[in-house]
Motif scaffolding. Sequence first.
Motif, PDB file in Angstrom:
ATOM      1  N   UNK A 191       0.718  -1.225   0.103  1.00 59.67           N
ATOM      2  CA  UNK A 191       0.025  -0.125  -0.040  1.00 59.67           C
ATOM      3  C   UNK A 191       0.884   1.290  -0.001  1.00 59.67           C
ATOM      4  N   UNK A 192       2.155   1.077   0.148  1.00 63.13           N
ATOM      5  CA  UNK A 192       3.166   2.261   0.106  1.00 63.13           C
ATOM      6  C   UNK A 192       3.850   2.483  -1.352  1.00 63.13           C
ATOM      7  N   UNK A 193       3.873   1.321  -1.851  1.00 64.22           N
ATOM      8  CA  UNK A 193       4.716   1.264  -3.194  1.00 64.22           C
ATOM      9  C   UNK A 193       4.307   2.576  -4.040  1.00 64.22           C
ATOM     10  N   UNK A 194       3.168   3.051  -4.234  1.00 64.76           N
ATOM     11  CA  UNK A 194       3.109   4.240  -5.290  1.00 64.76           C
ATOM     12  C   UNK A 194       3.626   5.518  -4.337  1.00 64.76           C
ATOM     13  N   UNK A 195       3.455   5.702  -3.125  1.00 64.81           N
ATOM     14  CA  UNK A 195       3.969   6.516  -2.550  1.00 64.81           C
ATOM     15  C   UNK A 195       5.580   6.823  -2.269  1.00 64.81           C
ATOM     16  N   UNK A 196       6.007   5.578  -2.268  1.00 67.79           N
ATOM     17  CA  UNK A 196       7.399   5.597  -2.553  1.00 67.79           C
ATOM     18  C   UNK A 196       7.992   6.123  -3.752  1.00 67.79           C
ATOM     19  N   UNK A 197       7.401   5.387  -4.986  1.00 70.59           N
ATOM     20  CA  UNK A 197       7.779   5.896  -6.301  1.00 70.59           C
ATOM     21  C   UNK A 197       7.464   7.039  -6.400  1.00 70.59           C
ATOM     22  N   UNK A 198       6.452   7.807  -6.072  1.00 68.16           N
ATOM     23  CA  UNK A 198       6.187   9.351  -6.349  1.00 68.16           C
ATOM     24  C   UNK A 198       7.382  10.096  -5.403  1.00 68.16           C
ATOM     25  N   UNK A 199       7.454   9.733  -4.165  1.00 67.61           N
ATOM     26  CA  UNK A 199       8.813  10.374  -3.384  1.00 67.61           C
ATOM     27  C   UNK A 199      10.093  10.519  -3.931  1.00 67.61           C
ATOM     28  N   UNK A 200      10.241   9.325  -4.545  1.00 63.06           N
ATOM     29  CA  UNK A 200      11.614   9.156  -5.141  1.00 63.06           C
ATOM     30  C   UNK A 200      11.901   9.688  -6.586  1.00 63.06           C
ATOM     31  N   UNK A 201      10.799  10.225  -7.139  1.00 63.47           N
ATOM     32  CA  UNK A 201      10.846  10.600  -8.548  1.00 63.47           C
ATOM     33  C   UNK A 201      10.456  11.899  -8.599  1.00 63.47           C
ATOM     34  N   UNK A 202      10.923  12.892  -7.666  1.00 66.07           N
ATOM     35  CA  UNK A 202      10.699  14.280  -7.528  1.00 66.07           C
ATOM     36  C   UNK A 202       9.374  14.832  -7.756  1.00 66.07           C
ATOM     37  N   UNK A 203       8.279  14.183  -7.068  1.00 69.40           N
ATOM     38  CA  UNK A 203       6.928  14.525  -7.226  1.00 69.40           C
ATOM     39  C   UNK A 203       6.933  15.939  -6.156  1.00 69.40           C
TER      40      UNK A 203
END
Length: 233
Positions: A191-203
């Motif tokens: 459930x955190x996978x999307x959040x992690x991806x966003x945070x690490x790609x400069x959102x």
Amino acid sequence: MTIEIFDSANDLALAVSRQLAARVQSVAAAGRTPRLVLTGGTIATRIYGRLSGENADWRVAEYWWGDERFVPEGHEDRNDRQAREGFLDRLGVPDEHVHAMPAHGCDLSMADAADAYAKTLPEDPFDVVLLGVGPDAHIASLFPGHPQVHETERLAVEVFDSPKPPPERISLTYPALNHTRATWFVVSGADKAEAVAKAMTGTPIDEAPAAGARGLEETVWFLDTAAASRLPR
Ligand SMILES: O=C(O)[C@H](O)[C@@H](O)[C@H](O)[C@H](O)COP(=O)(O)O
């Protein structure tokens, strides 16, 4: 930025507790007081439960919190309670090293309580800030679209409408959270996978507050495979 990925939440908790112990020992060996900022949440609770098995003198370190639920002292929702029960009390960390945030029932307004907490923060950078991350990419009690994300002056702020219960909280802001040598994100679960991806790609931080936290010397993402499952290759 470094990423460490583990097969399970347990492996992650074990690795973080080992590395935290090693950091406390190396900072103390260098003649400094280790200064740690603790987080709330489920993976943090697992980590705290493992610290007593590690070879470090946790009593020499000082502890603050990145955020706290503004409920009465000792309440089961308090972030300081999980850390006290997990290791601080069990290992005899002296009270004067434990900088808990004010609780509901103190004689301060939440704004004054936040300002009072800011005065307890050290001038020197923290050694490690631990941060759990929510499915909406919040860290501490900095939530997407909330004004606290844009605070640049105050080091601690009141939050009245946290989307994660309980609603009333006190949180450090980026100027305080980022005054640290190391930032360690600890994240498990799909459930955190999307959040992690966003945070690490400069959102932008308004959308993914976790994207705005970083250490002066080191930023590490400790993930389990589920939390890492949406990272770009
Ligand atoms: O007080 C809190 O709730 C937090 O400090 C919060 O920022 C937490 O760390 C994340 O929501 C992750 O929590 P979980 O690991 O339980 O998902």
